[in-house]
Design a protein around this motif. Structure first.
Motif, PDB file in Angstrom:
ATOM      1  N   SER A   1      41.128  37.347  38.668  1.00  0.00           N
ATOM      2  CA  SER A   1      41.491  37.035  37.279  1.00  0.00           C
ATOM      3  C   SER A   1      40.803  38.053  36.379  1.00  0.00           C
ATOM      4  CB  SER A   1      41.069  35.614  36.903  1.00  0.00           C
ATOM      5  OG  SER A   1      41.349  35.357  35.543  1.00  0.00           O
TER       6      SER A   1
ATOM      7  N   VAL B   1      46.981  30.089  45.327  1.00  0.00           N
ATOM      8  CA  VAL B   1      47.097  29.139  44.205  1.00  0.00           C
ATOM      9  C   VAL B   1      47.057  29.968  42.930  1.00  0.00           C
ATOM     10  CG1 VAL B   1      46.133  27.135  43.051  1.00  0.00           C
ATOM     11  CG2 VAL B   1      45.987  27.319  45.540  1.00  0.00           C
TER      12      VAL B   1
ATOM     13  N   LEU C   1      41.588  23.036  44.355  1.00  0.00           N
ATOM     14  CA  LEU C   1      42.071  24.247  43.699  1.00  0.00           C
ATOM     15  C   LEU C   1      43.220  23.940  42.743  1.00  0.00           C
ATOM     16  CD1 LEU C   1      42.036  26.744  46.720  1.00  0.00           C
ATOM     17  CD2 LEU C   1      40.417  26.623  44.820  1.00  0.00           C
ATOM     18  N   VAL C   2      44.193  23.118  43.184  1.00  0.00           N
ATOM     19  CA  VAL C   2      45.331  22.803  42.322  1.00  0.00           C
ATOM     20  C   VAL C   2      44.894  21.919  41.149  1.00  0.00           C
ATOM     21  CG1 VAL C   2      47.602  21.716  42.241  1.00  0.00           C
ATOM     22  CG2 VAL C   2      46.948  23.075  44.231  1.00  0.00           C
TER      23      VAL C   2
ATOM     24  N   ASN D   1      41.962  21.800  39.697  1.00  0.00           N
ATOM     25  CA  ASN D   1      41.262  22.644  38.706  1.00  0.00           C
ATOM     26  C   ASN D   1      42.255  23.435  37.864  1.00  0.00           C
ATOM     27  OD1 ASN D   1      38.736  21.816  39.343  1.00  0.00           O
ATOM     28  ND2 ASN D   1      38.090  23.695  40.374  1.00  0.00           N
ATOM     29  N   ALA D   2      43.302  23.994  38.515  1.00  0.00           N
ATOM     30  CA  ALA D   2      44.277  24.777  37.767  1.00  0.00           C
ATOM     31  C   ALA D   2      44.968  23.928  36.703  1.00  0.00           C
ATOM     32  CB  ALA D   2      45.303  25.377  38.728  1.00  0.00           C
TER      33      ALA D   2
ATOM     34  N   ASP E   1      48.017  30.241  38.711  1.00  0.00           N
ATOM     35  CA  ASP E   1      48.370  29.515  37.478  1.00  0.00           C
ATOM     36  C   ASP E   1      48.462  30.513  36.335  1.00  0.00           C
ATOM     37  OD1 ASP E   1      45.823  29.644  35.812  1.00  0.00           O
ATOM     38  OD2 ASP E   1      45.011  28.724  37.637  1.00  0.00           O
TER      39      ASP E   1
ATOM     40  N   GLY F   1      47.080  29.839  33.336  1.00  0.00           N
ATOM     41  CA  GLY F   1      46.120  29.304  32.390  1.00  0.00           C
ATOM     42  C   GLY F   1      45.295  30.379  31.707  1.00  0.00           C
TER      43      GLY F   1
ATOM     44  N   HIS G   1      42.108  22.566  33.874  1.00  0.00           N
ATOM     45  CA  HIS G   1      41.540  23.560  32.963  1.00  0.00           C
ATOM     46  C   HIS G   1      42.609  24.386  32.251  1.00  0.00           C
ATOM     47  CE1 HIS G   1      37.382  22.915  34.202  1.00  0.00           C
ATOM     48  NE2 HIS G   1      37.817  22.814  35.449  1.00  0.00           N
ATOM     49  N   HIS G   2      43.890  23.988  32.355  1.00  0.00           N
ATOM     50  CA  HIS G   2      44.947  24.735  31.667  1.00  0.00           C
ATOM     51  C   HIS G   2      44.853  24.499  30.169  1.00  0.00           C
ATOM     52  CE1 HIS G   2      48.718  26.788  31.143  1.00  0.00           C
ATOM     53  NE2 HIS G   2      48.784  27.011  32.466  1.00  0.00           N
TER      54      HIS G   2
ATOM     55  N   VAL H   1      51.819  25.879  37.880  1.00  0.00           N
ATOM     56  CA  VAL H   1      50.912  26.173  39.003  1.00  0.00           C
ATOM     57  C   VAL H   1      51.787  26.364  40.239  1.00  0.00           C
ATOM     58  CG1 VAL H   1      48.991  25.382  40.425  1.00  0.00           C
ATOM     59  CG2 VAL H   1      49.065  24.799  37.983  1.00  0.00           C
TER      60      VAL H   1
ATOM     61  N   THR I   1      45.020  32.894  36.700  1.00  0.00           N
ATOM     62  CA  THR I   1      44.009  32.940  37.755  1.00  0.00           C
ATOM     63  C   THR I   1      44.712  32.784  39.104  1.00  0.00           C
ATOM     64  OG1 THR I   1      42.348  31.956  36.309  1.00  0.00           O
ATOM     65  CG2 THR I   1      41.899  31.903  38.691  1.00  0.00           C
TER      66      THR I   1
END
Length: 735
Positions: free
Chosen positions: A710, A657, A627-628, A630-631, A659, A661, A634-635, A642, A716
């Motif tokens: 989101s 979690v 999860l972290v 991906n955050a 972010d 982004g 994909h930012h 995050v 997200t």
């Protein structure tokens, strides 16, 4: 059908007259006798009752107080027999401070004793400290646990004191063979003088070595006031209860749970309890006194004869002397009026009862017939078979369900042995099974560890389940058997077994596929990677920019395919292999997670709520890492942030979690959790599209929940609920 009381029969009228005369005569006689007795004995009876009540409650409270001190003694005796005490004695005698019995060190035994002392103090809030004091080194404290603001706390080695000069050890020092005893009741002392602590009583339990010599003593300190309050006497509204001792100390329990503070004889301005002075020096025995407006009963608190107790204890109960000097004439008048009312009421009610008794008897007979009919209907329509059996093992009755189950009519089996419904193997051991089952009035399931088959009239086997109970009827033993046909259950169990077999076979195929994906499919990829690398190195002088880009693209696609295979293999194994059962503290968990992350410069990663928790390392780390990562990956900005936060709940941990982004549009919230799904081309963001699919499967296997929030414009948030007792893999059955 209820009879009409107005339509009385001649016999009912005769019964009514006779009962009326008898009732009137009895009421008059009893009323006159009771009235006379009541007038002359009312005062004496009330006084005696009050005295008896005070005596009874005082004796009862004295027993409660006695139990408090016996319980303190028993706790010390129990601790003296615990292994750590004997281990400390043995290790202290060894030159290397090692217990020759099990190899434990002296410090280990001291740690274990301190843990036991802390546990006892948690259970007994009136204990203020516990100590092991050794005779060596001037009676120095060896292990000590005090009650602090946050609970029991072990005292550090350098803070331990020498207690040889304390008065409560004088008896033991003077006579090492003395039995356990209680100390004088004084204010608490530290470093040889009062420290402002509570009034304290101490229990000293001598500790002796294997040869009988004095090793030291266990000393239990208890807050004397809290210790007495442990008894919690239930004081009546018009009473008071006081616990007193021969030193003059006293504690008064007021009605409705109000408790006065302890009065100690050394307190400034101390005033003795007046009732104690009125009774004189009678502590240690039972005594009763009538004061001006109060009655007092003193009951001695029994203490074990083998114990030395520094004072005599007693419990005093107080009661007001209610005046019973009302006018006798008023009592007589009221009693006469009551007698007239009772005579009239008795005559009227007896007349009505005669008719009502007959009607009720008729109604009762009708109700019995109806109950018998309902019982017969119930037995005839039961889904389970019912068999009544005599004490000799012969069938008496069966219901229609049993007839259908075994194919016999009730007339065919009546009087026949029960074994006619069994096959020879079960019939031979039937009586032994009944005897071993200890059948009683409650229903007992027979043969819970084996299958039972009944014998149908046609000879076929009928799988059954039997519950038997025993009853007495007119002095004869009867057995009642409830029989259930479980043919359909057996068929369902066979189908379930077949499904389990198919599932195991399917999982074996999945394991084979995983092996192929891990080995056979990876081998060509490694050949492509190596070959492309060799070509790039060997032909480097001859390569153009286009060919170098093509070779780099080939190597990237090969690495992507290998990651896809690795993630697919990991996804297939989730829930079918047990993770290591390792728990780590919150800060260690965050540190381990951060080490696995590739955080670019400018990107901020923060955590909250991990300071005071202990978490399972795997697979929770895999889930949060995905999860972290991906955050971060994909930012859309280099300076994003995050936040990973944790909220602890009773049954689960709640992780968030969040972010800042680009967000995920609601239309794609479900799609991102599917395998091989990405929202951006892989040439822009490298990935297998398996991360969130792996996350969801881990969460589902653990019995947790994950939610994505989101609006697709900015930011997200993933909400993850992870149960404290997550599900574990069952070998061969996870799908």
């Amino acid at each position: 059908m209820t009879r009409n009381p107005q339509a009385e029969s001649p016999s009912t009228k005769v019964l009514s007259r006779r009962l009326t005369l008898i009732a009137v005569g009895v009421v008059l006689t009893v009323s006159l006798l009771y009235g006379s007795y009541h007038v002359f004995t009312m005062r004496a009876a009330a006084l005696q009752a009050r005295e008896a009540a005070l005596q009874q409650r005082a004796s009862f409270y004295a027993g409660q107080i006695s139990w408090v001190f016996r319980e303190m003694q028993d706790q010390a005796a129990t601790l003296a027999r615990h292994p750590p005490v004997a281990g400390i004695i043995r290790a202290s005698a060894d030159p290397h401070a090692i217990d020759p019995a099990d190899g434990s060190s002296l410090e280990q035994w001291k740690d274990r004793l301190a843990v036991i002392m802390a546990n006892k103090m948690e259970v007994h809030p009136h204990f203020t400290n516990m100590r092991l004091i050794t005779a060596a080194d001037g009676w120095r404290e060896f292990v000590r646990v005090d009650r602090g603001d946050g609970g029991p706390l072990r005292v550090a080695e350098e803070a331990l004191q020498i207690k040889g000069a304390e008065p409560y050890l004088a008896r033991l020092k003077a006579s090492p063979s003395t039995l356990p005893y209680f100390s004088e009741i004084t204010y608490n002392r530290e470093h040889g003088k009062p420290d402002g602590g509570p009034v304290t009583i101490r229990f000293i339990q001598p500790i002796r070595g294997p040869a009988g010599g004095l090793f030291g003593a266990l000393v239990f300190n208890a807050d004397y006031e809290l210790l007495l309050q442990t008894a919690r006497p239930e004081v009546l509204r018009n009473q008071r209860v006081a616990v007193v001792n021969s030193a003059g100390d006293y504690l008064i329990f007021e009605p409705e749970g109000r408790t006065s503070r302890l009065h100690h004889n050394t307190d400034p301005g101390f005033r003795p309890l007046p009732e104690v002075e009125a009774l004189g020096n009678r502590l240690g025995e039972h005594a009763f006194a009538n004061l001006d407006e109060e009655m007092v009963y003193l009951s001695s608190v029994p203490i074990r004869n083998t114990l030395h107790f520094p004072v005599k204890l007693g419990v005093m109960t107080f009661g007001k002397r209610d005046a019973l000097d009302g006018p006798i004439a008023g009592v007589v008048l009221r009693h006469a009026l009551l007698t007239v009312v009772l005579v009239g009421f008795a005559g009227a009610i007896t007349h009505l009862m005669a008719a009502e008794v007959g009607a009720r008897f008729e109604n009762l007979t009708h109700a019995v017939h109806q109950s018998h009919a309902r019982l017969g209907w119930t037995l005839r329509n039961m889904a389970d078979g019912l068999i009544t059996i005599s004490g000799e093992g012969r069938i008496e009755e069966i219901n229609p369900a049993a007839e259908a189950m075994f194919g016999y009519a009730a007339e065919e089996v009546a009087g026949q042995p029960l074994t006619m419904l069994m096959f020879p193997d079960d019939a031979d051991g039937h009586q032994g099974h009944v005897g071993r089952s200890q059948v009683g009035p409650q229903r007992t399931k027979m043969a819970g560890n084996r299958e039972i088959y009944g014998r149908h009239k046609s000879g076929r086997r009928v799988p059954i389940e039997i519950s038997v109970s025993r009853a007495e009827l007119n002095g004869e033993t009867k057995f009642i058997g409830m029989v259930r046909d479980i043919t359909e259950r057996h068929a369902a169990e066979r189908r379930l077994s077949e499904l389990v077999t198919q599932l195991r076979r399917s999982n074996e195929d999945l394991d084979q596929f995983a092996y192929v994906a891990s080995h056979d499919l990876k081998a060509p990829l490694r050949v492509i990677q190596n070959a492309s690398q060799w070509l790039a190195e060997d032909l480097d002088p001859h390569l153009t920019d286009d060919t170098r880009e093509s070779l780099a693209l080939l190597q990237g696609r090969a690495r992507r395919m290998e990651r896809l295979l690795n993630d697919l293999l990991e996804h297939s194994r989730i829930g079918r292999t047990n993770q290591p059962d390792e728990a780590v503290t919150g800060p260690d968990f965050v540190a381990s997670l951060t080490d696995l992350l590739n955080i670019p410069a400018g990107m901020h990663f923060e955590t909250e709520g991990f300071d005071r928790v202990t978490l399972p390392l795997m697979p929770l780390q895999v889930v949060l890492l995905n999860l972290v990562s991906n955050a971060i990956k994909h930012h859309d900005r280099p300076d994003g942030s995050v936040l990973l936060s944790l909220t602890e709940r009773s049954e689960a941990w709640h992780f968030t979690v969040a972010d800042d982004g680009p967000g995920i549009a609601p239309a794609f919230h479900e799609r991102v959790f599917k395998i091989f799904q990405t929202l951006r081309p892989r040439d822009e963001v490298e990935g297998s599209g398996m991360g969130l699919a792996i996350v969801r499967k881990h969460v589902e296997v653990a019995g947790g929940r994950i939610e994505l929030i989101s609006d697709g414009t900015r930011g997200t948030v993933f909400h993850l609920t992870w149960p404290r007792r997550a599900g574990t893999a069952v070998e061969g059955l996870a799908a």
